[in-house]
Design an enzyme around this catalytic site. Structure first.
Site, PDB file in Angstrom:
ATOM      1  N   ARG B 297       0.757  -1.228  -0.102  1.00 63.88           N
ATOM      2  CA  ARG B 297       0.057   0.079  -0.155  1.00 63.88           C
ATOM      3  C   ARG B 297       0.923   1.311  -0.091  1.00 63.88           C
ATOM      4  NH1 ARG B 297      -5.417  -2.053   3.533  1.00 63.88           N
ATOM      5  NH2 ARG B 297      -6.129  -3.364   1.796  1.00 63.88           N
ATOM      6  N   TYR B 437      -6.419   0.403  -6.915  1.00 66.99           N
ATOM      7  CA  TYR B 437      -5.805  -1.095  -6.704  1.00 66.99           C
ATOM      8  C   TYR B 437      -5.257  -1.009  -5.470  1.00 66.99           C
ATOM      9  CZ  TYR B 437      -1.520   0.453  -9.481  1.00 66.99           C
ATOM     10  OH  TYR B 437      -0.364   1.046 -10.060  1.00 66.99           O
ATOM     11  N   GLU B 438      -4.897  -2.263  -4.906  1.00 69.84           N
ATOM     12  CA  GLU B 438      -4.319  -2.618  -3.591  1.00 69.84           C
ATOM     13  C   GLU B 438      -5.205  -1.997  -2.327  1.00 69.84           C
ATOM     14  OE1 GLU B 438      -1.480  -4.150  -3.970  1.00 69.84           O
ATOM     15  OE2 GLU B 438      -1.609  -4.661  -1.692  1.00 69.84           O
ATOM     16  N   GLY B 439      -6.547  -2.284  -2.835  1.00 68.11           N
ATOM     17  CA  GLY B 439      -7.600  -1.731  -1.784  1.00 68.11           C
ATOM     18  C   GLY B 439      -8.218  -0.237  -2.428  1.00 68.11           C
ATOM     19  N   GLN B 444      -9.518   1.977   1.979  1.00 69.42           N
ATOM     20  CA  GLN B 444      -8.494   2.416   2.927  1.00 69.42           C
ATOM     21  C   GLN B 444      -9.032   3.418   4.110  1.00 69.42           C
ATOM     22  OE1 GLN B 444      -5.325   1.539   2.408  1.00 69.42           O
ATOM     23  NE2 GLN B 444      -5.889   0.443   0.739  1.00 69.42           N
TER      24      GLN B 444
END
Lengths: 595, 595
Positions: B297, B437-439, B444
């Site tokens: 992240r 992406y990546e959450g 978040q």
């Protein structure tokens, strides 16, 4: 994802927010009966939904192409334009004396919204023709009107606007294209223009270029620029297109978005003789251009509404069907993502900003109708001042939110939003041009502050604020918690806007840099508060409808959307007033070398 | 437009804002002497400027392609990767026991910034390998480490992360890919994964896929997911790549941006037998994934910084050379547009947000180093808590501003910004993936509010606010108007953030929807105030340097940028605290049908 023209929303704004009935009551608009308005909206929406929308994605992929025989628009576009012209859609707002239908701009803008949502690249074409019509209606000679205007109004021919050159973008006064008068009264045009929207295409058998150029002894700057008609094909004596004029598209730009709309590099007089015909008098070209500026800027502002609504429709459909993760306050089963509060927040942000922008653009269109057709001269004058004030707000605020809403639309889709096949990405790309062309949003903000506030010391703005305050009072007098919150939020917004206005009016002359520093934040605040004002009008009407038991689901939606806008958009923006008062101090503190 | 790694900016943040010297003083980092750090930064910047940046535009146009023999990256990428590996760049932050260089993340993140600015599509590849390294370092068996880890650390082989499936995006627990245990202890993997970054490519002679899958009798949801090593080529007894495993890229996505980075649809076990090796124990796959989550992240948050800085560099260069219109308070001659206040406002917005995001990401990286290597156990624990708190802010805030800054970069260019050849549009397209992406950034924000505030009632956050308050006091104690404004603005920001934190802590359990409704605005406010805190630290250092007569031009720039950020970014955002308290009421008021 298919598009559906939001006719219910559009009718609500026309009837309950901007008052199309009052506009339609002007003597000039006697044709605009409620029945006709309804029928026109229905038919225009069908064109959008069934003809234009299906071409949007394929047009983006295929793009416009420059071929040996000129520019070719994507498959289906030429036929769609034929249907557009045959339906009489090109002539809606124009003078009946030249074949127009003489209907209000307030109505036309609603139609244009749906066409632009359906296919922004397509709808841009007629927008340019419209500018040419405005110019020639106001400034063309009788002969020019006879030869060009009726064909442009019908849409049989198309028009273009040729302002920009590499060194003359925002600064139109820097134009270098030359125009040399010949013994026969015509001019020889030579030079290159860039960023010419629909500079060439395969839709019509002639194209009427309106070209800004400079005569040999013209004064420097904006006062030395003249306006010329440069037809793609010179006209025969009988008015039909004849000899090819030396006006060619020599290149198309490779753009981020609106791929189906050809953006041309135009070359004049490079192969031989390019013939141009002076419009009006020499050196008054910029003045003439201003004739169509308000309409053109309104049309671009509308693009923010249109692309925003299209993005919203698609994101909403996805949010209602995409199942992912459990409800934060619910059971263990995954739910459709519209149940997630942050997705709601994004959807309501999109929805409320689109509704506010739609109301602002339509309200500005109504002032345009008032300016030209209000039977009372003083009222017409006031409408004109209001139209001048609101136009930069309508253009810049709406196109800013268009980009923001399209970006939120991508976000609602998650990973799918980044995949081109989904369609959300196209709106994000297409939306990005609108804050730039027809005067960047920075230029709009300077226009608002320096010209529109500056010329009357803020008097027109304050008259509008007084109108807003009346609406706030009316909202406060309504029963219910939602209206109380809306009234309170609107009042705070007006106070902040008045505060910022005072500062800017004081500094326009005294400290032009400080005024310019605050111009864009001011325009944002202005749009937010104007949006709250118009959504409050709608909320009052919705509250009254609810009291009468009418369509509760719809009218509750209006109340909640207005309240959301006041709470989540206007409230957090009130600090812009302080920014405008103080933020300018650091803006010019660094030297160029310190960057 | 060429890219130049901003080493002076980077050194200032490392030295004067986040304190690389303190990190380098941990016993684990004894290799990180000031001389070595300087040399590493210089050499890493050369790779960015001279090798990676020149491939960025061509890579975007050519894109990655799926061929009969697998994925082919654009021309030059394979050779650039070879240089990357030969320079030892892949191994910088990893364990020396397995061939890593054991240097701090705080330093590595600075290198990664420059590579990502130079070529975001390229730099994504090593980011994925890095995730694989983290996972296997923490959870791999000794044999797995011997067979895979050293090759991954050197970069001889690459890694991938296979989480997403069509129905399992944000909700990883919904994974359906199957893993069936065989008598020999291996597993047969079958299923399809989507959105697999660098799922296949031509850089390395093996690719180590880390795949989440579900064994036949696993419990439902996240507690039934296991993690497997699935090599593209099975290893021979001597560890060299042997037989082709049944793990294939069967499609590449057609994306809005990062075209050079292949985003694969991966198919496992479709042609025959796909062999996988369990990592750790069954059903603990999600837990293992969290090992690399903070680093991954942070790496994505950094992309916001990187693309923002690249967009800023290009917009600045354009603003210094593009001549257009006269100075609003100057003479009649046109000037470069950097003289126009609104262009300044845009440039300073870009610059100050990039500087704030850089400081936030580097500060978070320093907490990562502290977590793993601080010699004092309690201090390491506190660093870990701070790292957990800051990671969602670093990821989401930085990527949000990345999109905004790239969009401003387009706007500074005017019409040229919309033309793909200019380059500004590519940043606008590339930047858009990072908030997803990546959450997603919504995920978040929920992580920040529900997990990070929720788990300790806001204690870690309040400890950070106390640290911020110390900086505000220190700034207030400095001489000069700029520091006084910065201190005052930071104090107001902290107060707003404390207010919002109290509300959210109170509602995380009592009214989860209200907490979720405020999560994204809270993260925005958090990032703004954290940015002001770190820029204030830099401003104090700059003021001290100025007092000593050091590099006035540079350090004045730091003061003005920090002040601008406080006045124009933080100030107008304070209203978010009120929004968080009140805005949630309308959020879920409408039924799904009312949308």
């Amino acid at each position: 994802m298919t598009y559906q023209a939001p006719l219910k929303e559009i009718r609500f704004v026309l009837n309950s927010v901007v008052g199309l009935d009052k506009v339609a009551a002007y003597p000039a608009f006697e044709a605009a009966t409620p029945d006709l308005v309804d029928a026109v909206l229905e038919e225009g929406a069908k064109l959008a939904d069934n003809v234009l929308a299906p071409l949007n994605v394929a047009g983006d992929r295929q793009g416009a192409k420059l071929t040996d025989t000129g520019v070719r628009t994507p498959d289906g576009f030429k036929d769609a334009y034929r249907q557009f012209v045959e339906g009489g859609w090109n002539s809606v707002p124009f003078d009946p004396d030249h074949g127009g239908q003489g209907l209000p701009w307030t109505l036309f803008i609603a139609l244009l919204e749906t066409w632009t949502s359906a296919n922004m690249s397509f709808a841009l074409g007629p927008l340019l023709t419209q500018g040419a019509v405005e110019l020639l209606t106001a400034h063309g000679s009788d002969e020019q009107k006879t030869r060009y205007l009726e064909k442009l109004i019908s849409g049989e021919w198309a028009g273009t606007m040729n302002l920009t050159e590499p060194q003359a973008g925002s600064d139109v006064g820097a134009v270098r294209t030359r125009a040399v008068r010949q013994d026969d009264g015509t001019y020889r045009i030579s030079g290159q223009k860039i960023f010419i929207t629909y500079g060439d295409h395969d839709w019509t058998d002639n194209i009427v270029h309106l070209v800004l150029a400079r005569t040999p002894d013209a004064p420097a700057g904006t006062k030395g620029i003249s306006l010329f008609i440069v037809p793609k094909f010179l006209l025969n004596a009988d008015g039909t297109p004849g000899e090819r004029n030396d006006a060619y598209c020599v290149g198309l730009e490779h753009k981020l978005g609106i791929h189906a709309s050809p953006t041309a590099v135009m070359s004049y007089g490079d192969k031989g003789a390019c013939v141009g015909y002076l419009v009006g008098e020499e050196n008054r070209g910029i003045e003439y251009m201003f004739t169509m500026m308000n309409n053109a800027r309104l049309g671009v502002g509308l693009q923010g509404v249109s692309i925003g609504d299209r993005a919203y429709q698609q994101a909403l459909a996805y949010a209602k069907t995409r199942v992912q993760s459990r409800d934060v306050a619910g059971g263990p089963q995954p739910v459709t993502i519209i149940h997630h509060p942050d997705v709601r927040r994004m959807l309501l942000t999109m929805r409320s900003k689109v509704e506010a922008a739609r109301a602002i653009v339509y309200f500005t269109a109504a002032s345009l109708d008032g300016r030209h057709h209000h039977p009372d001269a003083e009222a017409a004058k006031q409408a004109g001042l209001l139209n001048d004030l609101m136009t930069p707000v309508a253009k810049a605020w709406s196109t800013d939110i268009g980009v923001e809403v399209a970006s939120l639309g991508v976000q609602v889709h998650g990973g799918m939003g980044f995949i081109e096949e989904t369609g959300a990405a196209q709106y994000y790309r297409d939306a990005r041009i609108a804050p730039i062309y027809e005067g960047t949003n920075g230029i709009q903000a300077n226009d608002l502050v320096f010209r529109k506030l500056g010329r009357d010391g803020g008097a027109t703005a304050r008259a509008l604020f007084a109108l807003m305050a009346e609406t706030a009072d009316a909202a406060a007098a309504q029963p219910g918690d939602d209206l109380a919150v809306i009234a309170q939020g609107l009042k705070r917004g007006i106070a902040a806007l008045e505060d910022a206005t005072s500062f800017l009016v004081d500094h326009v002359k005294a400290d032009a840099r400080a005024a310019a520093a605050g111009a864009v934040p001011y325009l944002t605040l202005f749009g937010n508060v104007a949006g709250a004002f118009l959504l409050a009008r709608g909320a009052i009407a919705a509250n009254q409808a609810l009291a009468q038991g009418q369509d509760a689901a719809f009218h509750e939606g209006k109340l909640i959307t207005a309240r959301f806008f006041v709470e989540q958009v206007v409230g957090p923006s009130l600090g812009l007033a302080e920014l405008i008062r103080t933020g300018h101090r650091t803006l010019m503190a660094l030297s160029e070398e310190q960057f």
